[in-house]
Write a protein that holds these residues in place. Structure first.
Motif, PDB file in Angstrom:
ATOM      1  N   HIS A  84      -8.496   1.371   0.645  1.00 45.18           N
ATOM      2  CA  HIS A  84      -7.668   1.434  -0.564  1.00 45.18           C
ATOM      3  C   HIS A  84      -7.433   2.863  -1.070  1.00 45.18           C
ATOM      4  CE1 HIS A  84     -11.727   1.868  -1.857  1.00 45.18           C
ATOM      5  NE2 HIS A  84     -11.343   2.162  -3.078  1.00 45.18           N
ATOM      6  N   ASP A  85      -8.093   3.846  -0.452  1.00 40.09           N
ATOM      7  CA  ASP A  85      -7.914   5.244  -0.863  1.00 40.09           C
ATOM      8  C   ASP A  85      -7.072   6.030   0.140  1.00 40.09           C
ATOM      9  OD1 ASP A  85      -9.591   4.975  -3.111  1.00 40.09           O
ATOM     10  OD2 ASP A  85     -11.381   5.390  -1.916  1.00 40.09           O
ATOM     11  N   LEU A  86      -6.714   5.399   1.236  1.00 37.23           N
ATOM     12  CA  LEU A  86      -6.075   6.123   2.347  1.00 37.23           C
ATOM     13  C   LEU A  86      -4.692   5.541   2.623  1.00 37.23           C
ATOM     14  CD1 LEU A  86      -9.229   6.141   4.655  1.00 37.23           C
ATOM     15  CD2 LEU A  86      -8.285   8.107   3.424  1.00 37.23           C
ATOM     16  N   PRO A  87      -3.856   6.312   3.328  1.00 37.64           N
ATOM     17  CA  PRO A  87      -2.558   5.754   3.724  1.00 37.64           C
ATOM     18  C   PRO A  87      -2.754   4.568   4.671  1.00 37.64           C
ATOM     19  CG  PRO A  87      -2.687   8.119   4.191  1.00 37.64           C
ATOM     20  CD  PRO A  87      -4.060   7.671   3.834  1.00 37.64           C
ATOM     21  N   ARG A  88      -1.707   3.813   4.900  1.00 37.81           N
ATOM     22  CA  ARG A  88      -1.760   2.709   5.860  1.00 37.81           C
ATOM     23  C   ARG A  88      -1.979   3.259   7.271  1.00 37.81           C
ATOM     24  NH1 ARG A  88      -2.699  -2.469   4.589  1.00 37.81           N
ATOM     25  NH2 ARG A  88      -1.948  -2.887   2.505  1.00 37.81           N
ATOM     26  N   ALA A  89      -2.857   2.588   8.035  1.00 38.26           N
ATOM     27  CA  ALA A  89      -3.234   3.073   9.365  1.00 38.26           C
ATOM     28  C   ALA A  89      -2.017   3.332  10.245  1.00 38.26           C
ATOM     29  CB  ALA A  89      -4.163   2.070  10.043  1.00 38.26           C
ATOM     30  N   VAL A  90      -1.108   2.373  10.311  1.00 39.84           N
ATOM     31  CA  VAL A  90       0.014   2.514  11.238  1.00 39.84           C
ATOM     32  C   VAL A  90       0.931   3.660  10.810  1.00 39.84           C
ATOM     33  CG1 VAL A  90       1.564   0.825  10.129  1.00 39.84           C
ATOM     34  CG2 VAL A  90       1.687   1.188  12.599  1.00 39.84           C
TER      35      VAL A  90
ATOM     36  N   LYS B 131       3.197  10.286   1.399  1.00 37.49           N
ATOM     37  CA  LYS B 131       2.415  10.419   2.631  1.00 37.49           C
ATOM     38  C   LYS B 131       0.953  10.010   2.415  1.00 37.49           C
ATOM     39  CE  LYS B 131       2.386  12.874   6.700  1.00 37.49           C
ATOM     40  NZ  LYS B 131       2.134  13.953   7.511  1.00 37.49           N
ATOM     41  N   LYS B 132       0.370  10.498   1.327  1.00 33.29           N
ATOM     42  CA  LYS B 132      -1.083  10.350   1.162  1.00 33.29           C
ATOM     43  C   LYS B 132      -1.517   9.548  -0.068  1.00 33.29           C
ATOM     44  CE  LYS B 132      -3.172  12.540   4.527  1.00 33.29           C
ATOM     45  NZ  LYS B 132      -4.470  12.316   5.117  1.00 33.29           N
ATOM     46  N   GLY B 133      -0.604   9.225  -0.957  1.00 37.28           N
ATOM     47  CA  GLY B 133      -0.976   8.562  -2.210  1.00 37.28           C
ATOM     48  C   GLY B 133      -1.657   7.216  -1.979  1.00 37.28           C
ATOM     49  N   ARG B 134      -2.556   6.876  -2.885  1.00 30.97           N
ATOM     50  CA  ARG B 134      -3.369   5.669  -2.706  1.00 30.97           C
ATOM     51  C   ARG B 134      -2.587   4.375  -2.933  1.00 30.97           C
ATOM     52  NH1 ARG B 134      -9.077   6.743  -5.579  1.00 30.97           N
ATOM     53  NH2 ARG B 134      -7.818   6.583  -7.466  1.00 30.97           N
ATOM     54  N   ASP B 135      -1.463   4.451  -3.660  1.00 28.21           N
ATOM     55  CA  ASP B 135      -0.674   3.227  -3.858  1.00 28.21           C
ATOM     56  C   ASP B 135      -0.092   2.696  -2.547  1.00 28.21           C
ATOM     57  OD1 ASP B 135      -1.164   3.158  -6.544  1.00 28.21           O
ATOM     58  OD2 ASP B 135       0.838   3.804  -7.179  1.00 28.21           O
ATOM     59  N   ASN B 136       0.067   3.555  -1.562  1.00 26.78           N
ATOM     60  CA  ASN B 136       0.587   3.102  -0.265  1.00 26.78           C
ATOM     61  C   ASN B 136      -0.162   1.877   0.254  1.00 26.78           C
ATOM     62  OD1 ASN B 136       2.767   4.866   0.630  1.00 26.78           O
ATOM     63  ND2 ASN B 136       1.224   6.498   0.599  1.00 26.78           N
ATOM     64  N   ALA B 137      -1.483   1.902   0.063  1.00 28.78           N
ATOM     65  CA  ALA B 137      -2.317   0.820   0.592  1.00 28.78           C
ATOM     66  C   ALA B 137      -2.524  -0.289  -0.442  1.00 28.78           C
ATOM     67  CB  ALA B 137      -3.669   1.379   1.021  1.00 28.78           C
TER      68      ALA B 137
ATOM     69  N   LEU C 159       2.251  -4.179  -9.191  1.00 34.27           N
ATOM     70  CA  LEU C 159       2.737  -3.018  -8.458  1.00 34.27           C
ATOM     71  C   LEU C 159       3.809  -3.543  -7.511  1.00 34.27           C
ATOM     72  CD1 LEU C 159       2.187   0.056  -7.820  1.00 34.27           C
ATOM     73  CD2 LEU C 159       0.658  -0.715  -6.002  1.00 34.27           C
ATOM     74  N   HIS C 160       4.864  -2.747  -7.319  1.00 33.32           N
ATOM     75  CA  HIS C 160       5.983  -3.183  -6.473  1.00 33.32           C
ATOM     76  C   HIS C 160       5.514  -3.678  -5.092  1.00 33.32           C
ATOM     77  CE1 HIS C 160       5.411   1.228  -6.207  1.00 33.32           C
ATOM     78  NE2 HIS C 160       5.336   0.949  -4.936  1.00 33.32           N
ATOM     79  N   VAL C 161       6.262  -4.662  -4.586  1.00 29.32           N
ATOM     80  CA  VAL C 161       6.015  -5.174  -3.239  1.00 29.32           C
ATOM     81  C   VAL C 161       6.862  -4.328  -2.283  1.00 29.32           C
ATOM     82  CG1 VAL C 161       6.278  -7.192  -1.730  1.00 29.32           C
ATOM     83  CG2 VAL C 161       5.670  -7.508  -4.139  1.00 29.32           C
TER      84      VAL C 161
ATOM     85  N   THR D  33       2.829  -1.227   6.204  1.00 32.08           N
ATOM     86  CA  THR D  33       3.132   0.211   6.251  1.00 32.08           C
ATOM     87  C   THR D  33       3.006   0.860   4.871  1.00 32.08           C
ATOM     88  OG1 THR D  33       5.449  -0.111   5.692  1.00 32.08           O
ATOM     89  CG2 THR D  33       4.878  -0.276   8.028  1.00 32.08           C
ATOM     90  N   ASN D  34       3.034   2.171   4.858  1.00 34.16           N
ATOM     91  CA  ASN D  34       3.158   2.909   3.600  1.00 34.16           C
ATOM     92  C   ASN D  34       4.384   2.431   2.835  1.00 34.16           C
ATOM     93  OD1 ASN D  34       0.902   4.430   3.984  1.00 34.16           O
ATOM     94  ND2 ASN D  34       1.972   6.362   4.357  1.00 34.16           N
ATOM     95  N   CYS D  35       4.390   2.705   1.543  1.00 33.83           N
ATOM     96  CA  CYS D  35       5.476   2.202   0.695  1.00 33.83           C
ATOM     97  C   CYS D  35       5.998   3.328  -0.195  1.00 33.83           C
ATOM     98  CB  CYS D  35       4.936   1.042  -0.142  1.00 33.83           C
ATOM     99  SG  CYS D  35       6.199   0.243  -1.109  1.00 33.83           S
ATOM    100  N   PRO D  36       7.027   4.048   0.270  1.00 31.50           N
ATOM    101  CA  PRO D  36       7.505   5.215  -0.474  1.00 31.50           C
ATOM    102  C   PRO D  36       8.109   4.868  -1.835  1.00 31.50           C
ATOM    103  CG  PRO D  36       8.726   4.897   1.600  1.00 31.50           C
ATOM    104  CD  PRO D  36       7.708   3.831   1.537  1.00 31.50           C
ATOM    105  N   VAL D  37       7.964   5.789  -2.782  1.00 34.63           N
ATOM    106  CA  VAL D  37       8.576   5.631  -4.111  1.00 34.63           C
ATOM    107  C   VAL D  37       9.603   6.755  -4.300  1.00 34.63           C
ATOM    108  CG1 VAL D  37       6.561   4.531  -5.125  1.00 34.63           C
ATOM    109  CG2 VAL D  37       6.741   7.023  -5.182  1.00 34.63           C
ATOM    110  N   GLN D  38      10.524   6.542  -5.241  1.00 37.59           N
ATOM    111  CA  GLN D  38      11.573   7.539  -5.520  1.00 37.59           C
ATOM    112  C   GLN D  38      11.215   8.393  -6.729  1.00 37.59           C
ATOM    113  OE1 GLN D  38      14.054   7.182  -3.291  1.00 37.59           O
ATOM    114  NE2 GLN D  38      13.047   5.294  -2.597  1.00 37.59           N
ATOM    115  N   ASP D  39      10.339   7.852  -7.576  1.00 34.24           N
ATOM    116  CA  ASP D  39      10.083   8.522  -8.852  1.00 34.24           C
ATOM    117  C   ASP D  39       8.637   8.295  -9.270  1.00 34.24           C
ATOM    118  OD1 ASP D  39      11.764   9.773 -11.214  1.00 34.24           O
ATOM    119  OD2 ASP D  39      10.260   8.452 -12.108  1.00 34.24           O
ATOM    120  N   ILE D  40       8.090   9.263  -9.989  1.00 34.57           N
ATOM    121  CA  ILE D  40       6.687   9.173 -10.401  1.00 34.57           C
ATOM    122  C   ILE D  40       6.440   7.964 -11.320  1.00 34.57           C
ATOM    123  CG2 ILE D  40       6.949  10.765 -12.364  1.00 34.57           C
ATOM    124  CD1 ILE D  40       3.873  10.514 -10.006  1.00 34.57           C
TER     125      ILE D  40
END
Ligand code: GLC
Ligand code: CA
Length: 541
Positions: free
Chosen positions: A314-320, A397-403, A424-426, A359-366
């Motif tokens: 839960h602290d790391l990016p998605r493995a793939v 790339k590295k934010g914890r929300d990715n996971a 949190l967004h799907v 996979t990671n889940c990119p966001v457009q805005d803080i």
């Protein structure tokens, strides 16, 4: 080495907020987990590591605990928790609780008391310091940004917080505090749990006056005492989170003769795309480093410790996304990562959704970001004049929300995670990447995991076999052999999206028992590995 149930176990990590919502409030909960036990049983796991479910104001999503004896109402009740332990147990699945005892929430009763006065009986449960020349006592920094010291008006002293200011650090030098923690641990042991995952365990021996945060001189004495006073008499799995561990440090924790922990999480492999000490400062994945590090840990512990094996949490990016290719070769690379990790020596951990290739889940805005670590980094860097786009690229790339985005169950609204508004967004890729789609496809990533988990249970070779790396002369390829009582297992993996010409001497013609491409007979003396190709073969002498 004495055999333990967790030697051939596979642990599945659940981040409860994002696993399954059962009452349409948008937040995952314990009843949601109970509903999904059939799924977990099908995957074949032995235990669930449950990220914190205790009463918490959620400054750090439960890693800020206000009451260790209560369940967060959003997650359910103590009766739900007991039912989860019982129903999981019926399926042979143990529950590993997250033990967060480096700090509490500032809303914990101990801290509320401690703040009242310098002579309060709970004052020394935390770490207080007079100002020095009207300022913070020293330069210690919080891992979430800024000073590790927070001024308290009422008593005119600073308290220590290595994480957010809502997470005051406990004072492990105080024996009364330690006894209270041990009582709490016994409370959970008596409920029939399978063990503890121990949050930032490396920090318990902190000595802030000497600027020591991790690996302090008393650390191992505290852990030995904890072992003796609590779980030592029980057959539990204990795994400590130790970001700064090297193999020598890992042996201190996990050498059975020292009576501390079963194993630790070390993070050296996760630094393979990091440039320097700053987690936000990344470079291209360094495959030779990754291989070297995996090999080093496979060889280093011997009988003096036990490895944990994981790609993400839960602290790391998605493995793939971090180690594979989350676009063209998503399925191939996700299976490759599974094959490589699950046939190593140690206890594998699967983070929820990893078995689907989420996979990671990119966001457009803080404004879309929930995680306190990313938010603090963003605010701090913006104030120093950094560009918004650069910071969002780092967070993506590295934010914890990715996971932490909700588990993708099916292609219905909100991926079947909730009938309400998710907290949190799907990830928008859920119509393609979801559990139902995986379960319906016998070639899916899910079944690769299922096969690997079952194989470990049935083969001592994977659990206890020796490890030898096979040198291929190819930077992007990782090959190893496991060996046990005359049996051998060969694992080969291409970590790149390029073809790789493998030419290994001395192997017979082989057939893979697991692979991510359809394979016939394998001639390793002249085998062209496809992008992210991986397979494992049993070698009969
Ligand atoms: C650990 C947890 C992380 C948390 C921190 C403070 O690193 O895994 O999620 O923010 O400790 O408790
Ligand atoms: Ca809910």
């Amino acid at each position: 080495m004495e055999r333990k149930w967790w030697h051939n176990a596979t642990i599945y990590q659940i981040y409860p907020r994002s696993f399954q919502d059962s009452n349409a409030d948008g937040i995952g909960d314990l009843r949601g987990i109970i509903q999904r036990l059939d799924y977990l049983e099908k995957l074949g796991i032995t235990a669930i590591w449950l990220s914190p479910v205790y009463q918490s104001p959620n400054a750090d999503n439960g890693y800020d605990i206000a009451d260790y004896f209560k369940i967060m109402p959003e997650f359910g009740t103590m009766a739900d928790m007991e039912e989860l332990i019982q129903k999981a147990g019926q399926r042979g699945i143990k529950i590993i609780m997250d033990l967060v005892v480096n700090h509490t929430s500032d809303e914990h009763q101990w801290f509320i008391e401690a703040k009242k006065a310098k002579d309060n009986r709970y004052r020394d449960y935390y770490i207080w310091h007079d100002p020095v020349l009207g300022h913070e006592p020293n330069d210690l920094k919080s891992l979430f940004g800024g000073s590790a010291w927070q001024y308290d008006e009422q008593t005119g002293q600073y308290y220590l917080h290595f994480f957010s200011k809502k997470q005051p650090d406990l004072n492990w030098a105080n024996p009364k505090m330690r006894q209270d923690i041990y009582k709490m641990m016994d409370f959970w042991i008596d409920k029939g749990i399978g063990g503890f995952r121990m949050d930032v365990i490396e920090m318990l021996g902190k000595e802030p006056d000497k600027l020591i945060s991790t690996n302090g001189p008393k650390l191992h004495a505290y852990i030995q005492e904890m072992n003796q006073k609590t779980f030592g008499q029980h057959d539990l799995l204990t795994v400590g989170e130790a970001w700064s561990a090297n193999p020598e440090i890992a042996k201190l924790y996990s050498n059975p003769a020292r009576h501390e922990l079963s194993q630790i999480f070390q993070f050296e492999t996760t630094f393979a795309d990091q440039a320097g000490d700053d987690k936000w400062h990344t470079k291209e994945l360094d495959i030779p480093y990754l291989k070297r590090t995996l090999v080093k840990w496979q060889k280093a512990l011997g009988d003096e410790g036990w490895n944990s094996l994981f790609w993400d949490n839960h602290d790391l990016p998605r493995a793939v996304s971090q180690y594979g290719d989350d676009r063209i070769y998503r399925i191939e690379s996700a299976k490759m990562l599974a094959i490589v990790l699950h046939l190593l020596k140690g206890t594998p951990y699967v983070y929820q959704g990893e078995e689907l290739g989420m996979t990671n889940c990119p966001v457009q805005d803080i404004s879309e970001v929930n995680d306190i670590e990313s938010q603090n980094m963003y605010a701090e860097e913006i104030s120093k004049g950094a560009q918004k786009e650069d910071l969002l690229a780092k967070i993506n790339k590295k934010g914890r929300d990715n996971a932490r985005t909700p588990m993708q169950w099916d292609k219905s609204l909100n991926a079947g995670f909730t009938k309400g508004q998710p907290w949190l967004h799907v990830n928008t890729n859920y119509p393609v990447i979801n559990a139902q789609a995986c379960l319906e496809d016998k070639n899916s990533i899910f079944y690769t995991y299922q096969q690997l988990i079952a194989y470990r249970k049935q083969h001592d070779l994977v659990v206890y076999g020796d490890f030898t790396e096979i040198e291929t002369g190819l930077d992007g390829v990782f090959c190893y052999v496991r060996q046990y009582q005359g049996q051998k297992l060969l694992v080969c993996a291409n970590f790149t999206n390029q073809l790789q010409k493998l030419s290994l001497k001395g192997f017979p013609l082989l057939k893979a028992w697991i692979a991510n491409y359809a394979e016939g007979v394998l001639d390793l003396s002249q085998k062209v590995l496809k992008p992210y190709e991986a397979f494992a073969c049993e070698i009969k002498d």
